[in-house]
Design an enzyme around this catalytic site. Structure first.
Site, PDB file in Angstrom:
ATOM      1  N   HIS A   1       1.026   5.509  -1.480  1.00  0.00           N
ATOM      2  CA  HIS A   1       0.589   6.679  -2.245  1.00  0.00           C
ATOM      3  C   HIS A   1       1.858   7.498  -2.461  1.00  0.00           C
ATOM      4  O   HIS A   1       2.332   8.151  -1.522  1.00  0.00           O
ATOM      5  CB  HIS A   1      -0.418   7.523  -1.471  1.00  0.00           C
ATOM      6  CG  HIS A   1      -1.624   6.787  -0.981  1.00  0.00           C
ATOM      7  ND1 HIS A   1      -2.718   6.527  -1.775  1.00  0.00           N
ATOM      8  CD2 HIS A   1      -1.918   6.258   0.226  1.00  0.00           C
ATOM      9  CE1 HIS A   1      -3.635   5.878  -1.072  1.00  0.00           C
ATOM     10  NE2 HIS A   1      -3.169   5.691   0.154  1.00  0.00           N
TER      11      HIS A   1
ATOM     12  N   HIS B   1      -5.543  -0.994   6.531  1.00  0.00           N
ATOM     13  CA  HIS B   1      -5.659  -0.444   7.894  1.00  0.00           C
ATOM     14  C   HIS B   1      -6.471  -1.373   8.806  1.00  0.00           C
ATOM     15  O   HIS B   1      -5.926  -1.959   9.710  1.00  0.00           O
ATOM     16  CB  HIS B   1      -6.243   0.976   7.924  1.00  0.00           C
ATOM     17  CG  HIS B   1      -5.456   1.970   7.137  1.00  0.00           C
ATOM     18  ND1 HIS B   1      -4.122   2.169   7.349  1.00  0.00           N
ATOM     19  CD2 HIS B   1      -5.803   2.799   6.106  1.00  0.00           C
ATOM     20  CE1 HIS B   1      -3.669   3.084   6.513  1.00  0.00           C
ATOM     21  NE2 HIS B   1      -4.664   3.471   5.743  1.00  0.00           N
TER      22      HIS B   1
ATOM     23  N   TYR C   1      -5.275   7.411  -7.262  1.00  0.00           N
ATOM     24  CA  TYR C   1      -6.552   8.076  -7.573  1.00  0.00           C
ATOM     25  C   TYR C   1      -6.392   9.485  -8.140  1.00  0.00           C
ATOM     26  O   TYR C   1      -7.384  10.188  -8.317  1.00  0.00           O
ATOM     27  CB  TYR C   1      -7.485   8.072  -6.356  1.00  0.00           C
ATOM     28  CG  TYR C   1      -6.895   8.596  -5.062  1.00  0.00           C
ATOM     29  CD1 TYR C   1      -6.831   9.956  -4.804  1.00  0.00           C
ATOM     30  CD2 TYR C   1      -6.416   7.715  -4.092  1.00  0.00           C
ATOM     31  CE1 TYR C   1      -6.296  10.435  -3.617  1.00  0.00           C
ATOM     32  CE2 TYR C   1      -5.877   8.194  -2.904  1.00  0.00           C
ATOM     33  CZ  TYR C   1      -5.824   9.550  -2.677  1.00  0.00           C
ATOM     34  OH  TYR C   1      -5.284  10.014  -1.501  1.00  0.00           O
TER      35      TYR C   1
ATOM     36  N   HIS D   1      -9.481   0.881   1.434  1.00  0.00           N
ATOM     37  CA  HIS D   1      -9.229   1.394   2.786  1.00  0.00           C
ATOM     38  C   HIS D   1     -10.414   1.010   3.665  1.00  0.00           C
ATOM     39  O   HIS D   1     -11.566   1.205   3.278  1.00  0.00           O
ATOM     40  CB  HIS D   1      -9.165   2.929   2.781  1.00  0.00           C
ATOM     41  CG  HIS D   1      -7.965   3.524   2.117  1.00  0.00           C
ATOM     42  ND1 HIS D   1      -8.038   4.389   1.053  1.00  0.00           N
ATOM     43  CD2 HIS D   1      -6.644   3.414   2.398  1.00  0.00           C
ATOM     44  CE1 HIS D   1      -6.828   4.789   0.709  1.00  0.00           C
ATOM     45  NE2 HIS D   1      -5.955   4.209   1.500  1.00  0.00           N
TER      46      HIS D   1
ATOM     47  N   ARG E   1      -5.156  15.564   6.107  1.00  0.00           N
ATOM     48  CA  ARG E   1      -5.709  15.304   4.781  1.00  0.00           C
ATOM     49  C   ARG E   1      -5.814  16.598   3.953  1.00  0.00           C
ATOM     50  O   ARG E   1      -5.606  16.573   2.741  1.00  0.00           O
ATOM     51  CB  ARG E   1      -7.088  14.638   4.900  1.00  0.00           C
ATOM     52  CG  ARG E   1      -7.565  14.060   3.574  1.00  0.00           C
ATOM     53  CD  ARG E   1      -8.867  13.311   3.695  1.00  0.00           C
ATOM     54  NE  ARG E   1      -9.992  14.225   3.875  1.00  0.00           N
ATOM     55  CZ  ARG E   1     -11.257  13.911   3.563  1.00  0.00           C
ATOM     56  NH1 ARG E   1     -11.547  12.716   3.079  1.00  0.00           N
ATOM     57  NH2 ARG E   1     -12.218  14.771   3.762  1.00  0.00           N
TER      58      ARG E   1
ATOM     59  N   GLU F   1     -10.210   3.091   8.921  1.00  0.00           N
ATOM     60  CA  GLU F   1      -8.985   3.713   9.438  1.00  0.00           C
ATOM     61  C   GLU F   1      -9.324   4.681  10.571  1.00  0.00           C
ATOM     62  O   GLU F   1      -8.540   4.859  11.499  1.00  0.00           O
ATOM     63  CB  GLU F   1      -8.256   4.459   8.304  1.00  0.00           C
ATOM     64  CG  GLU F   1      -6.957   5.128   8.748  1.00  0.00           C
ATOM     65  CD  GLU F   1      -6.204   5.807   7.604  1.00  0.00           C
ATOM     66  OE1 GLU F   1      -6.764   5.881   6.487  1.00  0.00           O
ATOM     67  OE2 GLU F   1      -5.067   6.238   7.828  1.00  0.00           O
TER      68      GLU F   1
ATOM     69  N   ARG G   1     -16.542   5.448   2.264  1.00  0.00           N
ATOM     70  CA  ARG G   1     -16.878   6.875   2.205  1.00  0.00           C
ATOM     71  C   ARG G   1     -16.948   7.334   0.753  1.00  0.00           C
ATOM     72  O   ARG G   1     -17.862   8.059   0.358  1.00  0.00           O
ATOM     73  CB  ARG G   1     -15.775   7.713   2.884  1.00  0.00           C
ATOM     74  CG  ARG G   1     -15.813   7.746   4.380  1.00  0.00           C
ATOM     75  CD  ARG G   1     -14.721   8.670   4.930  1.00  0.00           C
ATOM     76  NE  ARG G   1     -13.414   8.008   4.968  1.00  0.00           N
ATOM     77  CZ  ARG G   1     -12.320   8.469   4.408  1.00  0.00           C
ATOM     78  NH1 ARG G   1     -12.324   9.585   3.715  1.00  0.00           N
ATOM     79  NH2 ARG G   1     -11.184   7.797   4.514  1.00  0.00           N
TER      80      ARG G   1
ATOM     81  N   ASP H   1       2.300   3.185   2.798  1.00  0.00           N
ATOM     82  CA  ASP H   1       1.195   4.143   2.758  1.00  0.00           C
ATOM     83  C   ASP H   1       1.648   5.555   2.426  1.00  0.00           C
ATOM     84  O   ASP H   1       1.885   5.882   1.274  1.00  0.00           O
ATOM     85  CB  ASP H   1       0.416   4.067   4.084  1.00  0.00           C
ATOM     86  CG  ASP H   1      -0.933   4.763   3.999  1.00  0.00           C
ATOM     87  OD1 ASP H   1      -1.262   5.318   2.931  1.00  0.00           O
ATOM     88  OD2 ASP H   1      -1.668   4.766   5.001  1.00  0.00           O
TER      89      ASP H   1
ATOM     90  N   HIS I   1       0.839  -1.207   0.000  1.00  0.00           N
ATOM     91  CA  HIS I   1       0.000   0.000   0.000  1.00  0.00           C
ATOM     92  C   HIS I   1       0.864   1.243   0.000  1.00  0.00           C
ATOM     93  O   HIS I   1       1.505   1.573   1.004  1.00  0.00           O
ATOM     94  CB  HIS I   1      -0.925   0.012   1.222  1.00  0.00           C
ATOM     95  CG  HIS I   1      -1.953   1.103   1.173  1.00  0.00           C
ATOM     96  ND1 HIS I   1      -2.996   1.094   0.291  1.00  0.00           N
ATOM     97  CD2 HIS I   1      -2.082   2.260   1.878  1.00  0.00           C
ATOM     98  CE1 HIS I   1      -3.740   2.173   0.462  1.00  0.00           C
ATOM     99  NE2 HIS I   1      -3.199   2.906   1.419  1.00  0.00           N
TER     100      HIS I   1
HETATM  101 ZN   LIG Z   1      -3.884   4.799   1.894  1.00  0.00          ZN
END
Ligand SMILES: [Zn+2]
Length: 437
Positions: free
Chosen positions: A55, A262, A115, A225, A76, A228, A202, A313, A53
């Site tokens: 990003h 997670h 994404y 995900h 975020r 988390e 979500r 991650d 995993h």
């Molecule tokens: Zn992630």
């Protein structure tokens, strides 16, 4: 090519004097035998390690988010700001730098949970798959094995539209995403496979997940995900009467091809459902600690039947050994006992189980990819360690040669052509800072 290892970790056991034969990137024989002329001599050798995993673009935030506290949701916002500055050229530059760092650190395969699909207003780039090509070309340039997990991301929250910062992540519908995903598979090549992901319950509405599950190939690696943050569970319960795990179960999504990332905040029923279905759980211990997510019930999940994999991650840390230690240390802190995961089990999370999560075959075994990591077992960190316990003492700084598909792709912290990942990272971050200003 044939490699001769002074010591190799085969199925978790330290075996002296091992020859590993490779044809077309795959291991064709593993035998205890003396070295023969022409063999490539290696020291202490571990199986290639899968970062299940990642990003890549979160790397831009490393060491910059610790000044003023906050929580996951505030982090975020910073992460979205970094994403907004990326176009295909800059994304490729940053991905190349991050993959280079992962590779010299001993991660031989990576699952990029991707994404950043479109331009900032959500319209497509003129060149088809421009951002996906950027990731794929970065992996190929560096020599890391890539599973590109292209991600379904349609909503900003349960029953909430995408925010302006999220618009570029989206597609018109689940069917439109599957169409784009199907076309993307044409970019597969040696060392690059395309998998799929749902961002989370979500961001992927229930009906959209149902549509996508009906259209995607059944054996494809699928990641999501999961739980988390407690807020995700609360939103999902309010909207559906189910936990995120319960919702995925109702959709028929819990099968061995699924990896949940997670899995921090679970009910007892969630743990039982995931275990019974033999789902893989991807723990990201350094990220979960950094973001204050909590400690997921890894041991209970493994006891229930889940395979455990590991991921870097947010790439604030690029070190497979620290992820393995984080998994075990979280368990020790929470339980007050040691040896929650044996050294052999820690090796499997990085090797066989991590590779399986990405739809790949790992480990030092016939039929596996010839992906190997040579470590210095005599550094100031590792000297005196039992070879099968190096997971608990080595760091990425102890990684010497890295082999992917039978090819030496990195040595002593540098790529095979001598490129220093630190220079690539410095250039990419400077460029990103320039264009965000
Ligand atoms: Zn992630």
């Amino acid at each position: 090519v044939t490699f001769w290892c002074a010591v190799a970790l085969v199925d978790g056991l330290a075996v002296p004097g091992v020859r590993i034969l490779e044809v077309a990137g795959v291991i064709t024989a593993v035998e205890r035998a003396p070295a023969e002329p022409g063999d490539v001599p290696l020291g202490t050798v571990l199986p290639g390690m899968a970062d299940a995993h990642s990003h890549v673009f979160h790397r831009a935030l490393r060491g910059r988010t610790h000044g003023d506290g906050g929580d996951f949701w505030r982090w975020r916002e910073r992460m979205y700001a970094a994403a907004a500055a990326l176009d295909p050229a800059l994304y490729r530059e940053l991905a190349t730098a991050v993959f280079a760092e992962l590779l010299v650190s001993g991660w031989t395969a990576v699952g990029e949970f991707h994404y950043l699909h479109h331009t900032s207003d959500g319209s497509p780039y003129p060149e088809a798959h421009a951002m996906e090509r950027a990731v794929i070309e970065a992996a190929c340039d560096v020599g890391i094995r890539l599973t590109l997990l292209d991600t379904l991301y349609l909503a900003g929250g349960v029953d909430t539209a995408l925010s302006p910062a999220q618009r570029r992540f989206g597609d018109a519908s689940a069917a439109a995403w599957v169409d784009r995903w199907t076309a993307l598979r044409e970019l597969e090549r040696p060392g690059v496979t395309v998998g799929a992901a749902f961002h989370s319950v979500r961001a992927a509405p229930r009906a959209a997940m149902a549509t996508a599950l009906a259209l995607l190939p059944a054996d494809l690696p699928l990641h999501v995900h999961l739980s988390e943050q407690p807020a995700e569970n609360a939103d999902c319960l309010r909207a559906t009467g189910l936990t995120p795990t319960g919702l995925l179960h109702e959709l028929g999504a819990l099968t061995p091809r699924l990896s949940v990332v997670h899995a921090t905040h679970l009910t007892d029923d969630d743990v039982a459902l995931l275990g019974t279905a033999r789902v893989t759980v991807v723990m990201c211990p350094t990220t979960e600690a950094d973001l204050g997510d909590g400690i997921g019930p890894a041991r209970r999940l493994a006891d229930a039947g889940c395979a455990i994999a590991l991921g870097s991650d947010q790439n604030a840390v690029a070190d497979p050994f620290l992820e393995a230690r984080g998994l075990e240390y979280g368990e020790r802190l929470a339980s007050g006992t040691r040896g929650r995961f044996s050294p052999r089990a820690l090796g499997s999370t990085l090797g066989v189980d991590g590779y399986a999560s990405l739809g790949q075959t790992g480990g030092i075994a016939v039929g596996a990819w010839c992906d190997l990591v040579e470590v210095d077992a005599h550094s100031r960190r590792t000297v005196g360690s039992a070879p099968d316990q190096l997971w608990l003492s080595a760091t990425a700084s102890d990684v010497r040669r890295v082999i992917v598909g039978g090819r030496v792709v990195a040595a002593d912290g540098l790529l095979a052509d001598g490129t220093d990942p630190a220079r690539l990272l410095g250039d990419a971050v400077a460029e990103l800072d320039g264009s965000s200003r």
